[in-house]
Each structure stands twice: as C-alpha cells, then as structure tokens.
Design an enzyme around this catalytic site. Structure first.
Site, PDB file in Angstrom:
ATOM      1  N   CYS A  71       4.439 -29.529 -12.725  1.00 23.82           N
ATOM      2  CA  CYS A  71       3.149 -28.820 -12.638  1.00 23.82           C
ATOM      3  C   CYS A  71       2.873 -28.213 -14.009  1.00 23.82           C
ATOM      4  CB  CYS A  71       3.219 -27.741 -11.562  1.00 23.82           C
ATOM      5  SG  CYS A  71       1.805 -26.622 -11.577  1.00 23.82           S
TER       6      CYS A  71
ATOM      7  N   HIS B 165       0.826  -1.209   0.000  1.00 20.48           N
ATOM      8  CA  HIS B 165       0.000   0.000   0.000  1.00 20.48           C
ATOM      9  C   HIS B 165       0.858   1.256   0.000  1.00 20.48           C
ATOM     10  CE1 HIS B 165      -3.822  -1.990   0.215  1.00 20.48           C
ATOM     11  NE2 HIS B 165      -3.441  -2.708   1.251  1.00 20.48           N
TER      12      HIS B 165
HETATM   13  C1  LIG Z   1      -8.079 -10.275   4.055  1.00 24.15           C
HETATM   14  C2  LIG Z   1      -6.779  -9.570   4.321  1.00 24.15           C
HETATM   15  C3  LIG Z   1      -6.191  -8.776   3.350  1.00 24.15           C
HETATM   16  C4  LIG Z   1      -5.004  -8.099   3.596  1.00 24.15           C
HETATM   17  N1  LIG Z   1      -4.409  -7.393   2.594  1.00 24.15           N
HETATM   18  C5  LIG Z   1      -3.229  -6.772   2.836  1.00 24.15           C
HETATM   19  C6  LIG Z   1      -2.568  -6.072   1.804  1.00 24.15           C
HETATM   20  O1  LIG Z   1      -2.984  -6.092   0.654  1.00 24.15           O
HETATM   21  N2  LIG Z   1      -1.441  -5.384   2.111  1.00 24.15           N
HETATM   22  C7  LIG Z   1      -0.926  -5.356   3.376  1.00 24.15           C
HETATM   23  O2  LIG Z   1       0.073  -4.666   3.591  1.00 24.15           O
HETATM   24  N3  LIG Z   1      -1.502  -6.073   4.358  1.00 24.15           N
HETATM   25  C8  LIG Z   1      -2.619  -6.783   4.114  1.00 24.15           C
HETATM   26  N4  LIG Z   1      -3.207  -7.519   5.100  1.00 24.15           N
HETATM   27  C9  LIG Z   1      -2.574  -7.567   6.398  1.00 24.15           C
HETATM   28  C10 LIG Z   1      -1.387  -8.529   6.459  1.00 24.15           C
HETATM   29  O3  LIG Z   1      -1.682  -9.745   5.811  1.00 24.15           O
HETATM   30  C11 LIG Z   1      -1.038  -8.770   7.914  1.00 24.15           C
HETATM   31  O4  LIG Z   1      -0.884  -7.536   8.552  1.00 24.15           O
HETATM   32  C12 LIG Z   1       0.237  -9.546   8.082  1.00 24.15           C
HETATM   33  O5  LIG Z   1       0.241 -10.720   7.315  1.00 24.15           O
HETATM   34  C13 LIG Z   1       0.409  -9.873   9.547  1.00 24.15           C
HETATM   35  O6  LIG Z   1       1.555 -10.637   9.705  1.00 24.15           O
HETATM   36  P1  LIG Z   1       1.869 -11.250  11.111  1.00 24.15           P
HETATM   37  O7  LIG Z   1       3.227 -11.847  11.002  1.00 24.15           O
HETATM   38  O8  LIG Z   1       1.646 -10.233  12.163  1.00 24.15           O
HETATM   39  O9  LIG Z   1       0.744 -12.345  11.366  1.00 24.15           O
HETATM   40  P2  LIG Z   1       0.598 -13.836  10.842  1.00 24.15           P
HETATM   41  O10 LIG Z   1       1.009 -14.000   9.444  1.00 24.15           O
HETATM   42  O11 LIG Z   1      -0.775 -14.288  11.207  1.00 24.15           O
HETATM   43  O12 LIG Z   1       1.652 -14.622  11.735  1.00 24.15           O
HETATM   44  C14 LIG Z   1       1.416 -14.904  13.089  1.00 24.15           C
HETATM   45  C15 LIG Z   1       2.004 -16.256  13.383  1.00 24.15           C
HETATM   46  O13 LIG Z   1       1.903 -16.519  14.762  1.00 24.15           O
HETATM   47  C16 LIG Z   1       1.704 -17.891  14.939  1.00 24.15           C
HETATM   48  N5  LIG Z   1       1.149 -18.134  16.272  1.00 24.15           N
HETATM   49  C17 LIG Z   1      -0.028 -17.695  16.742  1.00 24.15           C
HETATM   50  N6  LIG Z   1      -0.181 -18.135  18.018  1.00 24.15           N
HETATM   51  C18 LIG Z   1       0.922 -18.848  18.344  1.00 24.15           C
HETATM   52  C19 LIG Z   1       1.349 -19.561  19.498  1.00 24.15           C
HETATM   53  N7  LIG Z   1       0.598 -19.648  20.605  1.00 24.15           N
HETATM   54  N8  LIG Z   1       2.532 -20.201  19.445  1.00 24.15           N
HETATM   55  C20 LIG Z   1       3.307 -20.143  18.346  1.00 24.15           C
HETATM   56  N9  LIG Z   1       2.938 -19.489  17.219  1.00 24.15           N
HETATM   57  C21 LIG Z   1       1.775 -18.844  17.222  1.00 24.15           C
HETATM   58  C22 LIG Z   1       0.755 -18.255  13.808  1.00 24.15           C
HETATM   59  O14 LIG Z   1       0.807 -19.624  13.496  1.00 24.15           O
HETATM   60  C23 LIG Z   1       1.260 -17.382  12.673  1.00 24.15           C
HETATM   61  O15 LIG Z   1       2.151 -18.064  11.824  1.00 24.15           O
HETATM   62  C24 LIG Z   1      -4.383  -8.220   4.863  1.00 24.15           C
HETATM   63  C25 LIG Z   1      -4.952  -9.045   5.844  1.00 24.15           C
HETATM   64  C26 LIG Z   1      -6.134  -9.735   5.575  1.00 24.15           C
HETATM   65  C27 LIG Z   1      -6.708 -10.645   6.602  1.00 24.15           C
END
Ligand SMILES: Cc1cc2nc3c(=O)[nH]c(=O)nc-3n(C[C@H](O)[C@H](O)[C@H](O)COP(=O)(O)OP(=O)(O)OC[C@H]3O[C@@H](n4cnc5c(N)ncnc54)[C@H](O)[C@@H]3O)c2cc1C
Length: 506
Positions: free
Chosen positions: A423, A61
């Site tokens: 694939c 973005h």
């Molecule tokens: C529908 C949608 C569309 C989006 N579109 C965009 C976009 O276009 N551009 C953008 O910039 N952002 C976008 N986002 C946001 C973006 O995808 C997220 O902000 C980002 O992926 C978050 O990353 P994260 O590492 O915080 O979370 P996650 O990828 O969820 O990673 C968290 C990890 O923690 C692990 N975990 C959880 N609990 C535990 C536990 N107790 N013990 C060990 N491991 C644990 C999980 O298994 C997971 O792997 C979108 C989100 C959604 C839902």
C-alpha cells in the site's frame, strides 16, 4: 453444524467493542474452584468490529458531557482512566491530545459552564477554562471567547481496539462464531436451564448466560426472549475523511458547545491516530426498516464540506478523500431527540443481560462496561482471576513505517517482505498484509485486511494496493474469484472475464 453444537457458560451476542471487551474481561477469569469458564462471542458479520465500533469519531471522552450519576458519566470517566493500560497491553495506538470545547458567542457560555460543572461532579481531572489568548497556546488560530480544556481527552483506533480485544480474548480461550446471525433464543427447559441461541443458518449454541451486546439490534435480540418493551431508533452520523497532508494542522480536539437537545456532540474536526482529520458527525434519524443504512448523502456532505472550509480555509477539493457513516442506537425517538442513559441490566429473564442504547461514549466506556457485566455474571457463576491469562498481545510491532530507520533495516534483513511496499499511500509492507491475512480469527475479507493493516485507507483508497492484495490472495492462498468479499454478502468478482490463453472466457 446442526442441533446443539457447543455448550458455554456465557454467550455474548455482538462482536463490537463492547462485546469484545466483555469477552476479554471474562477470559481473564476461571470458575472459582478451578474449572474453565467457557465463553463465546457470536456476530452476524464475517468479522468483528463491522458495526458502530468501526464507524465513529474514535475519541476517548473525558466525561464532561454526561449528567452526574448516570451510567454514561460513571463508565466514561472510569473507561477513560483504564485506556492507557489496556492500549499498552494490546499495542493499540492512543494519543492523549486533549480537547477544547469552545464557546463562540455569549449564548454558548451557559452550556460551557454546564459542561465544566458536570466534569467536576464526574471527577474529570485537569479541567481548565481558557480565554482566547490561552487557547492560542494550544491551537494557534482558534477563535472563541472562552474554552474548556480537558487534557484527558484522547484519540484511539476504534477498530484497532475492537480487533485487539477480540484476538486477545481468542488467544485466551474465547470462541468466536462469525456469520452467526442470531434468529431465535429459546429456553426449552425450566427457568435456570441453558438458553439455546440459534443462528439464521441453523447453528445452535447452548449457554447458561446470554449477554446481548447487539448494538443497533439490541431491542430485536431482547424481543427474542420476550422483552418487547424496549426500542431502538438509528440516528446516522456522516463524516468526511481528510487527507494526511493535513496531519499536524490540529493539535487537539476542537468541539462546539452542544445544545441541550442535540442528539450528538455537534459537527467537529477530529484528528485521527493515523494522521487524517474527520469532519462530522451529522445527526439524522433514519427510517426503522434499515438501521444499517450507512449512505453518505449529498446534502450532509455539502454541509460538512462547508464546515471544513470554514475552519480550514486552505482545504483543496482533493483533500476530501472519503466519506463514511455510523449509526447511533438511540433509545429516544426522533420527536424527542436528546440522549438517554445506557441501560445495562439483568432482565426479567434470569440469566439474560442486555445492554441498550450504547451510543457515545460506548467506545470510551467499553472496558468499564466489561467490568460491570463481569460483576453481574459473578452473581451466577463465582469467578476467580486466572494466573495464566496473557494480557499482552504477542508478536505485534505496530506500523512498520513508523519504526526508526535502523530498526526497519534490521527487520528487512530477517524478514525481506518488510522491504516490499503493497500500500503506497500508507506505506504498508507485504509482511504486514500477510499478518493481516493470517489473523488469529481466520477472517479473510478485504475489510478485515484493511482494518488490520491499514491498507486501502490512504489517498488513493485502494487504487494501488487492492490489485496487489488480490494477487497475493490468489497466488499464495489459492483464492478463486468467488472467494473474494469486501465485507460479506456479494463476492467482489463475477468470475474470470478472460481465458488463460487470452480472449474472453465463455
Ligand atoms: C457517529 C458516531 C460517533 C461516535 N463517536 C464516539 C466517540 O468518539 N467516542 C466514544 O466513546 N463513542 C463514540 N460513539 C459510540 C461508540 O461507537 C459505540 O458506543 C460503540 O461502538 C458501541 O459498541 P457496541 O459493541 O455496543 O456496538 P456495535 O459495534 O454496533 O456492535 C454490535 C454488534 O452486534 C452485531 N449484531 C447485531 N445484531 C445481531 C444478531 N442478531 N446476531 C448476531 N450479531 C448481531 C452487529 O453485527 C455488531 O457487530 C460514536 C457512535 C457514532 C454512531
């Protein structure tokens, strides 16, 4: 492993794009004075990037969507500016295709101007308001009364980036402990002594500092150290994936003007770096009990289909090849909706940093979030940049089928497995599957191979390649039926149903 297995300086909980970006940023450093900084990432899943980071629109973005001065706005713009270098180093595909936010009616105009004003205040470069005629030069056939053009908007491979960050962090010395569901965090000594982070299956890591990047479960992890005043609600976004036949139909990203209390950015069409188009995402809060309910629902699918046909009337039923969903970790309850700012802070528990509500634009912001967290860590452990950090991901050539013909021919001469297609839809070769199977993290689920090699992502969704991959794993890597997993959890196969000599196995 039992009792205390490993000692770290920093332990990151969560191997999504945020946790992996933090890990790589830390890998770039050593302790001031020369000692190695010991860093680990743990995740409950059998691979990195199986949470929200593989389930989103994959848009980088520009920074027009968020109120000036918020973490989301600052980190979005900063993260966007960091992406080209990062993707270049890690050989992750990124395409700066720009975005048109389109006002369809007079009623959308205040919202559109608000986005432009926010963009200006946030320092978004190159924005331009366009009338319908000018919009046609970017996307022929588009309809709208006014558009806001943001040329720095881009598309990326979100799981590609997460995997690359993790593998590069690992190559630079970060440990990854997968299938490590954190169940408790204790600090048995006095304040300032190391945390003991225990997994559901009895492993324990000790670490001076803990970073909670657990996405949808970040509040539950914070509760483990006694922080109970934070709460997350999951808000599901469902998508349809369209066939690559439509590659090139969309030249840019096209978004509606979001309403003031919309929990997302509205349903839109998004081209992917691989040539598909996504329709979505919806935004529906789901019940507490299962924050990882990624079901596609028939009502939303019907909505998305209608929206797709409205914007691309020539779509055939066979163009809708797959659905998926990603859940936003929201800090605002369903009755409130809207968006809250990211919370990235060292908590009241010294040495415990948590990241709450990292929904969109968390993917875009991830490299900037990593810098911010590193600066928080420096307050506890003074850090200096390493001179031996290897930023480039070695030995990776991208997608074989996209290379010029001559280069492909040369590669096949030295490596015949590039000449064998596994694939058919995505034209992925045996060599690429082998590279995915032999990934540096040692992860071997079908999803791991899919996300690394792009096999099973084409029109037939694995109908052709899955048996071939299974055969490879069985014949060349000694897999038994019970060794095959799609992601984790239940094995893919119940066992052999036929005996070696024919007939049913008993
Ligand atoms: C529908 C949608 C569309 C989006 N579109 C965009 C976009 O276009 N551009 C953008 O910039 N952002 C976008 N986002 C946001 C973006 O995808 C997220 O902000 C980002 O992926 C978050 O990353 P994260 O590492 O915080 O979370 P996650 O990828 O969820 O990673 C968290 C990890 O923690 C692990 N975990 C959880 N609990 C535990 C536990 N107790 N013990 C060990 N491991 C644990 C999980 O298994 C997971 O792997 C979108 C989100 C959604 C839902």
């Amino acid at each position: 492993m039992t009792d205390i297995d490993l000692n770290y300086d920093v332990l990151v909980i969560g191997a999504g794009v945020v946790g992996c970006a933090i890990a790589r940023e830390l890998a770039r450093h050593k302790k001031t004075g020369g000692e190695r900084l010991r860093v680990a990432v743990v995740d409950k899943e059998p691979d990195v990037s199986l949470g929200t980071s593989s389930r989103n629109s994959a848009v980088v973005h520009s920074g027009i969507n968020y109120a000036p001065g918020t973490e989301r706005a600052v980190l979005d713009v900063k993260g966007n500016a960091m992406m080209d270098k990062l993707c270049g180093e890690l050989k992750v595909p990124i395409k700066r295709i720009g975005k048109l936010t389109v006002a369809l009616t007079e009623g959308d105009l205040p919202g559109l101007h608000k986005q432009k004003n926010q963009g200006e205040a946030n320092g978004v470069p190159g924005m331009e308001l366009m009338d319908n005629a000018k919009m046609q030069t970017i996307q022929p056939g588009i309809e709208g009364i006014l558009g806001l053009w943001t040329p720095t908007s881009a598309i990326i491979s979100s799981f590609g980036l997460t995997i690359a960050l993790a593998e590069n962090a690992h190559a630079n010395g970060v440990d990854f402990h997968l299938n490590y569901a954190v169940k408790s965090i204790a600090r048995p000594g006095k304040p300032g002594d190391p945390f003991e982070v225990r997994s559901a299956d009895g492993r324990t890591c000790r670490s001076a500092l803990v970073v909670n990047a657990a996405g949808l479960h970040c509040d539950e992890v914070s509760a483990m150290v006694g922080i109970t005043n934070v709460k997350i609600w999951a808000c599901r976004g469902e998508y349809y994936v369209l066939d690559k036949r439509l590659d090139g139909t969309l030249k840019t990203l096209i978004y509606p003007v979001p309403g003031p209390n919309d929990p997302g950015l509205g349903i839109h069409l998004t081209p992917t770096v691989d040539g598909n188009i996504l329709i979505g995402p919806s935004a529906v809060y789901i019940p507490e009990e299962d924050r990882e309910d990624y079901r596609a629902t028939s009502a939303i699918m019907a909505d998305l289909r209608r929206e797709g046909l409205r914007l691309l009337p020539d779509l055939a039923a066979s163009d809708f090849i797959r659905s998926f969903a990603g859940n936003r970790p929201k800090q605002t309850p369903p009755e409130k909706g809207g968006n809250a700012d990211f919370v990235i802070e060292e908590t009241s528990v010294p040495g415990f940093i948590h990241l709450l509500g990292i929904e969109s634009p968390g993917l875009t912001s991830s490299p900037a979030i990593a810098l911010k967290v590193k600066d928080m860590i420096v307050k506890h452990i003074p850090l200096t940049e390493r001179t031996d950090f290897v930023a480039e991901r070695p030995g990776f050539i991208g997608t074989f089928s996209e290379l010029p013909l001559e280069q492909r021919m040369d590669l096949i001469k030295t490596e015949p497995e590039y000449g064998e297609i596994i694939c058919r839809c995505e034209q992925i070769t045996k060599k690429e599957i082998r590279q995915a199977i032999e990934n540096p993290l040692g992860v071997r689920t079908m999803a791991s191979i899919k996300y690394r090699a792009r096999a099973q992502m084409g029109r037939c969704q694995g109908g052709f390649c899955t048996p071939r991959i299974v055969r490879m794993l069985r014949d060349e890597y000694g897999y038994r039926p019970e060794d095959f997993f799609v992601r984790g959890g239940a094995p893919m196969f119940a066992g052999n149903v036929r005996s070696e000599k024919g007939g049913d196995a008993r």
